[in-house]
Design a protein around this motif. Sequence first.
Motif, PDB file in Angstrom:
ATOM      1  N   GLN A   1       0.233  -2.753   8.461  1.00  0.00           N
ATOM      2  CA  GLN A   1       0.369  -4.210   8.568  1.00  0.00           C
ATOM      3  C   GLN A   1      -0.463  -4.740   9.734  1.00  0.00           C
ATOM      4  O   GLN A   1      -1.164  -5.752   9.612  1.00  0.00           O
TER       5      GLN A   1
ATOM      6  N   THR B   1       0.296  -5.129  -7.496  1.00  0.00           N
ATOM      7  CA  THR B   1      -0.770  -4.937  -8.475  1.00  0.00           C
ATOM      8  C   THR B   1      -0.495  -5.857  -9.659  1.00  0.00           C
ATOM      9  O   THR B   1       0.579  -6.461  -9.749  1.00  0.00           O
TER      10      THR B   1
ATOM     11  N   ASN C   1     -10.374   3.247  -3.118  1.00  0.00           N
ATOM     12  CA  ASN C   1      -9.287   2.307  -2.830  1.00  0.00           C
ATOM     13  C   ASN C   1      -8.264   2.879  -1.864  1.00  0.00           C
ATOM     14  O   ASN C   1      -7.432   2.140  -1.340  1.00  0.00           O
TER      15      ASN C   1
ATOM     16  N   SER D   1      -4.878   1.363  -1.326  1.00  0.00           N
ATOM     17  CA  SER D   1      -3.828   2.363  -1.584  1.00  0.00           C
ATOM     18  C   SER D   1      -3.595   3.186  -0.325  1.00  0.00           C
ATOM     19  O   SER D   1      -4.501   3.368   0.497  1.00  0.00           O
TER      20      SER D   1
ATOM     21  N   SER E   1      -1.270   4.085  -4.867  1.00  0.00           N
ATOM     22  CA  SER E   1      -0.628   4.182  -3.553  1.00  0.00           C
ATOM     23  C   SER E   1       0.507   5.196  -3.548  1.00  0.00           C
ATOM     24  O   SER E   1       1.559   4.968  -2.932  1.00  0.00           O
TER      25      SER E   1
ATOM     26  N   TYR F   1      -1.772  -7.657   7.391  1.00  0.00           N
ATOM     27  CA  TYR F   1      -0.943  -8.019   6.243  1.00  0.00           C
ATOM     28  C   TYR F   1       0.182  -8.954   6.701  1.00  0.00           C
ATOM     29  O   TYR F   1       0.737  -8.795   7.785  1.00  0.00           O
TER      30      TYR F   1
ATOM     31  N   TYR G   1      -6.029  -4.439  -8.650  1.00  0.00           N
ATOM     32  CA  TYR G   1      -5.466  -3.771  -7.463  1.00  0.00           C
ATOM     33  C   TYR G   1      -5.949  -4.504  -6.214  1.00  0.00           C
ATOM     34  O   TYR G   1      -6.885  -4.060  -5.538  1.00  0.00           O
TER      35      TYR G   1
ATOM     36  N   SER H   1     -10.448  -6.169   7.152  1.00  0.00           N
ATOM     37  CA  SER H   1     -10.009  -6.445   5.787  1.00  0.00           C
ATOM     38  C   SER H   1      -9.938  -5.149   4.980  1.00  0.00           C
ATOM     39  O   SER H   1     -10.885  -4.349   4.991  1.00  0.00           O
ATOM     40  N   ASP H   2      -8.829  -4.937   4.283  1.00  0.00           N
ATOM     41  CA  ASP H   2      -8.728  -3.728   3.460  1.00  0.00           C
ATOM     42  C   ASP H   2      -9.679  -3.811   2.261  1.00  0.00           C
ATOM     43  O   ASP H   2     -10.179  -2.789   1.781  1.00  0.00           O
TER      44      ASP H   2
ATOM     45  N   LYS I   1     -10.589  -4.630  -8.302  1.00  0.00           N
ATOM     46  CA  LYS I   1      -9.860  -5.310  -7.232  1.00  0.00           C
ATOM     47  C   LYS I   1      -9.034  -6.480  -7.754  1.00  0.00           C
ATOM     48  O   LYS I   1      -8.078  -6.906  -7.096  1.00  0.00           O
TER      49      LYS I   1
ATOM     50  N   LEU J   1       3.138  -4.063  -1.293  1.00  0.00           N
ATOM     51  CA  LEU J   1       1.892  -3.984  -2.051  1.00  0.00           C
ATOM     52  C   LEU J   1       2.126  -4.511  -3.462  1.00  0.00           C
ATOM     53  O   LEU J   1       3.196  -4.328  -4.030  1.00  0.00           O
TER      54      LEU J   1
ATOM     55  N   TYR K   1      -4.752  -4.825  -3.282  1.00  0.00           N
ATOM     56  CA  TYR K   1      -4.518  -4.144  -2.001  1.00  0.00           C
ATOM     57  C   TYR K   1      -5.066  -2.720  -2.046  1.00  0.00           C
ATOM     58  O   TYR K   1      -5.163  -2.105  -3.114  1.00  0.00           O
TER      59      TYR K   1
END
Length: 543
Positions: free
Chosen positions: A429, A441, A182, A91, A418, A434, A87, A130-131, A84, A439, A89
């Motif tokens: 979003q 990384t 993810n 995917s 993603s 968001y 990454y 939360s993602d 995390k 996005l 966020y």
Amino acid sequence: MSVENPIQRDSNIGLENAGSNTEPQYDIIHKKDNTGKKTTVFNPNEPLLSPSKILFNYVFRSPANKVYVWIALSAIIVQLSIFKYYYPYASFINGDSYSYLDTAYHNFSINIYPIGYSMFLRLLSIFTRSDIALVIVQYILIQTSILAFLFTLFYFYNPEKLTKLILFCFMLFNPIFLYLANYVSSDAFFLSLSLIWFTQLLWIVNNPTKKIIVINAITLFITFTVRYNALFYPIIALVALYKGGGSKVLKIGGILLGFLLIGIFMLYTGNKYYKLTGHWQFTPFTGWQTANNALYAYRYVDSSKRKELPKRFQEVDNIVRTYFDTTRDLKKHPQEQLIASTVYMWAPDSPLSIYMENQFKKDTIVGMVKKWATVAPLLEDYGKLLIKEYPKEYLKFYLIPNTLKYYAPPVEFLGQYSTGIDSVSYIAQVWFDYKGNKLKTRFKDYKVNTLNFFPVLIGTMNIVLLFTLISFLILKGHKHHPRLNHGMLLIITLWIVNFLFSVLASPIALRFQLFPILVSFSFAVFLLEFLIKSAIGLDVYKV
């Protein structure tokens, strides 16, 4: 009569008969001896232990197994934290992920995809949207189901320490689970449920109880609502119930309960589609998938050899043939280089999508689900007719290529973060709160090369599984090793029905095949151990 405590038997080989149908598992009670010190003993007058309690005792009363647990917990935290960091966020699969979120947000009873995963998202949203939380939960579900599966295998089949270590490391430190978890997709949830369901089948075969049979039927139902690939799971459950002990009434009841729950869901979904479109259908996927598969063969039928089709198919057929004639230039239309894929199902400029939109030119407010479902029955009939009229082309350009994909499934979307797209739709979003649609990384690009070895590994595993299984039969292991033989019957059944379903009716990709791959890999390792022991003259019939 003294009863041996199975929780004290561990890596010393000592779990030969643990959990077998012939040796009952007694409840555990705590007593104080003459000095007042607590001791753990069996209470032979208490009922048999449930599978969950047996497994709990096996894992947490064994020092060696507790080491595995602590290693697993540490590894899960460390791996997920590092992943995390790079990454931050989740995917997204363009189309799939947003359909699940849309269904969850509006609480739809039907949509393009099964509603089970969307219901899971709604349940989680009670606590958080939360993602990161979603990814954590999905990863923990995968690892927990894997650990339950592994410890069940260790309990019933008592492999050597090296075999345990190989399986434990392969499962725990496998990077694919991080990338799978993810994604905002049903893949991780479906894999977890499938592994839990199969673990329950192992208990049904080796130590059946009324409770585990009922729970297994409910697990099957939930799994089916998440992805329709579980449509063939009842066949495997039938084998497990047939080979397991217990009364015939209990077995029949377990079978009927599973079919009843699935049948109710199918009837409910079919009636919803009937109200929406006027056509009763369990899922529009069938029609679209059938037509898509047929087009990959029909593309290679020369126009001069094209047969006249019934009038009801002429409109869609003319659109299809026009599309094929205008997309011969592969440089301009690289999607046409794909073999046995799903482009004709999803691409907005595919002939099937064009036909669908043409049916609703005068209706600008109709929803996508109604469009999709309305044309599905005709597309199914159209696809079936093409397959019937051009069986040789279908065999050559779809079935054979798809079979090769089954042997070594492509990495597909997992080959990029993603799916290579750096933005999300509005529904994502809103759902995940968001601040923007971009996005990020900590890598320079979205390529994922870590998983490129998987197709080769899986192809090798399929060959190893085949030859070790043949050797197992030649050495008459099925006669002397009944418990492993029962497990192999489940694996063979899973492999056959999954092969037929995947090749004939489903797209093949690594993320869709992970469940049978993991289960097959585990038993392939067991068979290798069996053969090695046989070759060096060790006792291989101890279980």
